[in-house]
Design an enzyme around this catalytic site. Structure first.
Site, PDB file in Angstrom:
ATOM      1  N   CYS A 145      -0.554  23.992 -24.576  1.00 37.64           N
ATOM      2  CA  CYS A 145      -1.174  22.776 -25.111  1.00 37.64           C
ATOM      3  C   CYS A 145      -2.567  23.036 -25.682  1.00 37.64           C
ATOM      4  CB  CYS A 145      -1.254  21.713 -24.022  1.00 37.64           C
ATOM      5  SG  CYS A 145       0.300  21.481 -23.173  1.00 37.64           S
ATOM      6  N   HIS A 184      -6.041  16.134 -24.897  1.00 39.00           N
ATOM      7  CA  HIS A 184      -4.623  16.481 -24.906  1.00 39.00           C
ATOM      8  C   HIS A 184      -3.821  15.299 -24.372  1.00 39.00           C
ATOM      9  CE1 HIS A 184      -0.909  18.436 -24.708  1.00 39.00           C
ATOM     10  NE2 HIS A 184      -0.857  18.526 -23.392  1.00 39.00           N
ATOM     11  N   ASN A 206       4.221  14.282 -24.437  1.00 42.17           N
ATOM     12  CA  ASN A 206       3.429  15.508 -24.524  1.00 42.17           C
ATOM     13  C   ASN A 206       4.105  16.446 -25.527  1.00 42.17           C
ATOM     14  OD1 ASN A 206       2.193  17.979 -24.135  1.00 42.17           O
ATOM     15  ND2 ASN A 206       2.292  17.926 -21.905  1.00 42.17           N
TER      16      ASN A 206
HETATM   17  N1  ACO Z   1      11.655   9.171 -12.529  1.00 42.92           N
HETATM   18  C1  ACO Z   1      11.664   8.662 -11.289  1.00 42.92           C
HETATM   19  N2  ACO Z   1      11.161   9.309 -10.220  1.00 42.92           N
HETATM   20  C2  ACO Z   1      10.629  10.514 -10.437  1.00 42.92           C
HETATM   21  C3  ACO Z   1      10.581  11.121 -11.712  1.00 42.92           C
HETATM   22  C4  ACO Z   1      11.145  10.388 -12.774  1.00 42.92           C
HETATM   23  N3  ACO Z   1      11.141  10.861 -14.048  1.00 42.92           N
HETATM   24  N4  ACO Z   1       9.981  12.320 -11.601  1.00 42.92           N
HETATM   25  C5  ACO Z   1       9.645  12.484 -10.315  1.00 42.92           C
HETATM   26  N5  ACO Z   1      10.041  11.388  -9.601  1.00 42.92           N
HETATM   27  C6  ACO Z   1       9.865  11.141  -8.177  1.00 42.92           C
HETATM   28  C7  ACO Z   1       9.707  12.411  -7.382  1.00 42.92           C
HETATM   29  O1  ACO Z   1      10.955  12.951  -7.060  1.00 42.92           O
HETATM   30  C8  ACO Z   1       8.934  11.912  -6.181  1.00 42.92           C
HETATM   31  O2  ACO Z   1       9.848  11.307  -5.312  1.00 42.92           O
HETATM   32  P1  ACO Z   1       9.656  11.475  -3.707  1.00 42.92           P
HETATM   33  O3  ACO Z   1       8.306  10.848  -3.415  1.00 42.92           O
HETATM   34  O4  ACO Z   1      10.824  10.739  -3.156  1.00 42.92           O
HETATM   35  O5  ACO Z   1       9.669  12.961  -3.458  1.00 42.92           O
HETATM   36  C9  ACO Z   1       8.058  10.802  -6.756  1.00 42.92           C
HETATM   37  O6  ACO Z   1       8.659  10.428  -8.002  1.00 42.92           O
HETATM   38  C10 ACO Z   1       6.633  11.238  -6.998  1.00 42.92           C
HETATM   39  O7  ACO Z   1       6.644  12.467  -7.740  1.00 42.92           O
HETATM   40  P2  ACO Z   1       5.313  13.256  -8.012  1.00 42.92           P
HETATM   41  O8  ACO Z   1       5.674  14.561  -8.636  1.00 42.92           O
HETATM   42  O9  ACO Z   1       4.481  13.260  -6.798  1.00 42.92           O
HETATM   43  O10 ACO Z   1       4.653  12.313  -9.114  1.00 42.92           O
HETATM   44  P3  ACO Z   1       3.215  12.412  -9.762  1.00 42.92           P
HETATM   45  O11 ACO Z   1       2.512  11.151  -9.530  1.00 42.92           O
HETATM   46  O12 ACO Z   1       2.511  13.700  -9.409  1.00 42.92           O
HETATM   47  O13 ACO Z   1       3.564  12.456 -11.319  1.00 42.92           O
HETATM   48  C11 ACO Z   1       3.661  14.009 -13.164  1.00 42.92           C
HETATM   49  C12 ACO Z   1       4.294  13.547 -11.851  1.00 42.92           C
HETATM   50  C13 ACO Z   1       3.774  12.870 -14.140  1.00 42.92           C
HETATM   51  C14 ACO Z   1       4.443  15.204 -13.688  1.00 42.92           C
HETATM   52  C15 ACO Z   1       2.180  14.370 -12.950  1.00 42.92           C
HETATM   53  O14 ACO Z   1       2.050  15.214 -11.823  1.00 42.92           O
HETATM   54  C16 ACO Z   1       1.558  15.056 -14.158  1.00 42.92           C
HETATM   55  O15 ACO Z   1       1.374  14.453 -15.199  1.00 42.92           O
HETATM   56  N6  ACO Z   1       1.163  16.308 -14.015  1.00 42.92           N
HETATM   57  C17 ACO Z   1       0.480  17.038 -15.086  1.00 42.92           C
HETATM   58  C18 ACO Z   1       1.431  17.518 -16.116  1.00 42.92           C
HETATM   59  C19 ACO Z   1       0.630  18.069 -17.286  1.00 42.92           C
HETATM   60  O16 ACO Z   1      -0.433  17.603 -17.601  1.00 42.92           O
HETATM   61  N7  ACO Z   1       1.088  19.052 -17.975  1.00 42.92           N
HETATM   62  C20 ACO Z   1       0.226  19.523 -19.086  1.00 42.92           C
HETATM   63  C21 ACO Z   1       0.553  20.767 -19.537  1.00 42.92           C
HETATM   64  S1  ACO Z   1       2.110  20.787 -20.339  1.00 42.92           S
HETATM   65  C22 ACO Z   1       2.194  22.295 -21.164  1.00 42.92           C
HETATM   66  O17 ACO Z   1       1.313  23.101 -21.140  1.00 42.92           O
HETATM   67  C23 ACO Z   1       3.460  22.580 -21.937  1.00 42.92           C
END
Ligand code: ACO
Length: 328
Positions: free
Chosen positions: A114, A255, A285
């Protein structure tokens, strides 16, 4: 005396096909409510069959060239930032060179996820300043839909396809310029976000072909924490190097990965939300393309005017981070 390097034109291209959160929830266990609340994303674009990263990049580039007044024939350098190349070799930039008819240009790719577009910006700026090239086309282009595991709800809801481009050349009297850039890498965190298969470390074979190894894998929570800290620090670095104060900045283009990350950075930089550009609700993204697309949209929507100071800041797999401060 050198007047620095200016952005002479910007362009972007998004494929026509829209995949909404509701569409996704028909084939993976998710919901519009979860995706919007956790990320801010409402829909993303998906490239057509036969439309590869180079095609997306070339279409964005054509618009940037048109705005810049520089023709493909005059181009001297093309850098494509991508993690979803058309082929492992040659570089996607070679296909773009051919598609544009930019036969004089040296063309190569960089892989910084990114942060790639801002890595390309720093590199192109330095190469123009050194006198090695008089202009450069930098492109962030991704067809992430080809590298997403569509069965994994924790990643497939986040990404989309698209491309953005900018034409750089030496600045003339009275024009804006790139004031400061910053790039950084922390390879110790490489495991947090990667495409484990398909390279020399883990070739795809008949035995592992069903394991989805050539798709994006991510430890989202860990990435989130690093993203906020690294982007805040990188943005502050370029603000300081450019001799600016926060109140001098008319627009921050972060980003476009997650609205919660963007909000956290805006708070830490003390920049009000109306000075932070957001379009991730439309595109998700798009990795290296995200800042390039956002820059072009902000420019064409009149949100950036001559004399404005803007700051772009990115973060991605590597881990990598990057920022640039620009006087438009
Ligand atoms: N739909 C429904 N539920 C979901 C989904 C979904 N799509 N995805 C995960 N869940 C569930 C999980 O299984 C978990 O359930 P559980 O509590 O029963 O175990 C719950 O939702 C919470 O999941 P978390 O992973 O804790 O959710 P979080 O609030 O951390 O959000 C996310 C996840 C959106 C991926 C976040 O962590 C994030 O944005 N991280 C940064 C990603 C990023 O910025 N990447 C940039 C670089 S990309 C690149 O370089 C190509």
């Amino acid at each position: 005396m050198s007047l620095g390097v200016t952005i002479a034109g910007t362009g972007s291209y998004l494929p026509e096909k829209i995949l909404t959160n509701d569409d996704l929830s028909k084939f993976v266990d998710t919901s519009d409510e979860w995706i919007v609340t956790r990320t801010g994303i409402k829909e993303r674009r998906i490239a057509a069959e036969g439309e590869s990263t180079s095609h997306l990049g070339s279409k964005a580039a054509e618009k940037a060239l048109e705005q810049s007044g520089i023709t493909a024939d005059e181009l001297e350098l093309i850098i494509v930032a991508t993690i979803t190349p058309d082929t492992l070799t040659p570089a996607t930039a070679c296909y773009v060179q051919q598609q544009l008819g930019a036969h004089k240009a040296v063309a190569f790719d960089i892989s910084a996820a990114c942060s790639g577009f801002l890595y390309a910006m720093k590199l192109a700026k330095r190469l123009i300043e050194s006198g090695a090239f008089s202009n450069a086309l930098i492109i962030g282009a991704e067809k992430l839909s080809a590298f997403v595991n569509w069965k994994d709800r924790t990643t497939c809801v986040l990404f989309g396809d698209g491309a953005g481009a900018a034409v750089l050349r030496a600045s003339k009297e009275g024009e804006g310029r790139i004031l400061a850039t910053d790039i950084g890498t922390d390879g110790k965190q490489a495991h947090l976000l990667n495409i484990p298969g398909g390279g020399s470390a883990c070739p795809i074979t008949i035995d592992n072909a069903d394991e989805g190894l050539a798709t994006l894998a991510m430890l989202g929570k860990e990435v989130f924490k690093h993203a906020v800290i690294r982007m805040k620090n990188s943005a502050n670095t370029v603000i300081e190097r450019a001799g600016l104060q926060t109140e001098d900045i008319s627009l921050v283009i972060p980003h476009q990965a997650n609205l919660r990350i963007i909000d956290a950075i805006a708070r830490r930089l003390d920049v009000p939300n109306d000075r932070v550009f957001v379009n991730l609700h439309k595109y998700g993204n798009t990795s290296a393309a995200a800042i390039a697309i956002a820059l072009d949209e902000a420019h064409r929507e009149g949100k950036i005017k001559r004399g404005d100071n803007i700051v772009m800041v990115a973060f991605g797999a590597g881990l990598t981070w990057a920022a640039a401060a620009i006087e438009w």
